[in-house]
Design a protein around this motif. Sequence first.
Motif, short mmCIF file in Angstrom:
data_model
loop_
_atom_site.label_atom_id
_atom_site.label_comp_id
_atom_site.label_asym_id
_atom_site.label_seq_id
_atom_site.Cartn_x
_atom_site.Cartn_y
_atom_site.Cartn_z
N GLY A 186 6.96 10.89 -13.13
CA GLY A 186 5.77 11.63 -13.54
C GLY A 186 5.99 12.73 -14.54
N HIS A 187 7.10 12.73 -15.27
CA HIS A 187 7.39 13.82 -16.20
C HIS A 187 7.24 13.46 -17.68
N CYS A 188 7.04 12.21 -18.01
CA CYS A 188 6.86 11.85 -19.42
C CYS A 188 5.46 11.23 -19.56
N SER A 189 5.24 10.46 -20.59
CA SER A 189 3.93 9.82 -20.75
C SER A 189 4.09 8.34 -21.07
N SER A 190 5.22 7.80 -20.67
CA SER A 190 5.53 6.43 -21.03
C SER A 190 4.69 5.39 -20.28
N CYS A 191 4.21 5.75 -19.11
CA CYS A 191 3.54 4.76 -18.26
C CYS A 191 2.04 4.97 -18.15
N LEU A 192 1.44 5.65 -19.11
CA LEU A 192 0.00 5.94 -19.02
C LEU A 192 -0.82 4.66 -19.07
N MET A 193 -1.71 4.53 -18.11
CA MET A 193 -2.62 3.39 -18.07
C MET A 193 -3.99 3.86 -17.61
N GLU A 194 -4.94 2.95 -17.69
CA GLU A 194 -6.28 3.25 -17.19
C GLU A 194 -6.37 2.72 -15.76
N VAL A 195 -6.69 3.59 -14.82
CA VAL A 195 -6.79 3.19 -13.41
C VAL A 195 -8.19 3.53 -12.93
N ASN A 196 -8.92 2.52 -12.52
CA ASN A 196 -10.32 2.69 -12.08
C ASN A 196 -11.14 3.46 -13.11
N GLY A 197 -10.93 3.15 -14.38
CA GLY A 197 -11.70 3.77 -15.45
C GLY A 197 -11.19 5.12 -15.90
N VAL A 198 -10.14 5.63 -15.27
CA VAL A 198 -9.59 6.93 -15.65
C VAL A 198 -8.38 6.71 -16.57
N VAL A 239 3.55 7.50 -10.52
CA VAL A 239 3.34 8.40 -9.38
C VAL A 239 1.95 8.21 -8.76
N THR A 240 1.30 7.12 -9.10
CA THR A 240 -0.03 6.82 -8.55
C THR A 240 0.10 5.66 -7.57
N PRO A 241 -0.29 5.86 -6.32
CA PRO A 241 -0.09 4.81 -5.32
C PRO A 241 -1.04 3.63 -5.46
N VAL A 242 -0.54 2.48 -5.04
CA VAL A 242 -1.35 1.26 -4.98
C VAL A 242 -2.33 1.39 -3.83
N LYS A 243 -3.57 1.01 -4.10
CA LYS A 243 -4.61 0.95 -3.06
C LYS A 243 -5.34 -0.37 -3.23
N GLU A 244 -5.94 -0.83 -2.18
CA GLU A 244 -6.69 -2.09 -2.20
C GLU A 244 -7.79 -2.03 -3.27
N GLU A 273 0.83 -1.19 0.00
CA GLU A 273 0.00 0.00 0.00
C GLU A 273 0.87 1.25 0.00
N GLY A 274 0.59 2.16 -0.92
CA GLY A 274 1.31 3.42 -0.98
C GLY A 274 2.48 3.44 -1.95
N GLU A 275 3.03 2.28 -2.30
CA GLU A 275 4.09 2.31 -3.32
C GLU A 275 3.42 2.59 -4.66
N SER A 276 4.18 3.00 -5.65
CA SER A 276 3.55 3.31 -6.93
C SER A 276 3.06 2.03 -7.60
N ILE A 277 2.04 2.18 -8.42
CA ILE A 277 1.54 1.03 -9.18
C ILE A 277 2.66 0.48 -10.05
N ALA A 278 3.45 1.37 -10.65
CA ALA A 278 4.55 0.93 -11.51
C ALA A 278 5.56 0.11 -10.71
N ALA A 279 5.88 0.53 -9.50
CA ALA A 279 6.84 -0.21 -8.67
C ALA A 279 6.30 -1.61 -8.36
N ALA A 280 5.02 -1.69 -8.06
CA ALA A 280 4.42 -2.99 -7.74
C ALA A 280 4.42 -3.90 -8.97
N LEU A 281 4.02 -3.35 -10.13
CA LEU A 281 3.99 -4.18 -11.35
C LEU A 281 5.40 -4.58 -11.76
#
Length: 104
Positions: free
Chosen positions: A63-75, A82-87, A30-38
């Motif tokens: 968080g300065h480029c656009s290489s890691c763009l994904m859809e998170v919870n429909g967004v 730079v987006t943290p992991v949540k349950e 919890e709290g680590e970035s989604i990218a770090a977890a994946l």
Amino acid sequence: MRIENHPILEFKRTKKVKFYFDGKEVWGYEGESIAAALHALGIWEYREGLKTKRPRGLFCAIGHCSSCLMEVNGVPNTRICVTPVKEGIIVKKQLPKGDLVEKL
Ligand code: FES
């Protein structure tokens, strides 16, 4: 792969939480970035390039480029480095542009 022990750095691990990546149940701290977890789970492809259609993964990781763009919870277009992991969050690959789930 995660670094568990380091001679000079200390890693404070939080609670393990489950989330979903392309329909599969995965986990992270919890709290680590989604990218770090994946990345720790060996998942390095997050989307494909607009023109080349080649796989894209982490590039800047701050968080300065656009290489890691994904859809998170429909967004769409969420920078997962730079987006943290949540349950229970739902993370999906974006192919290739993110569209809004509901058109306005
Ligand atoms: S890797 Fe550059 S914004 Fe995430």
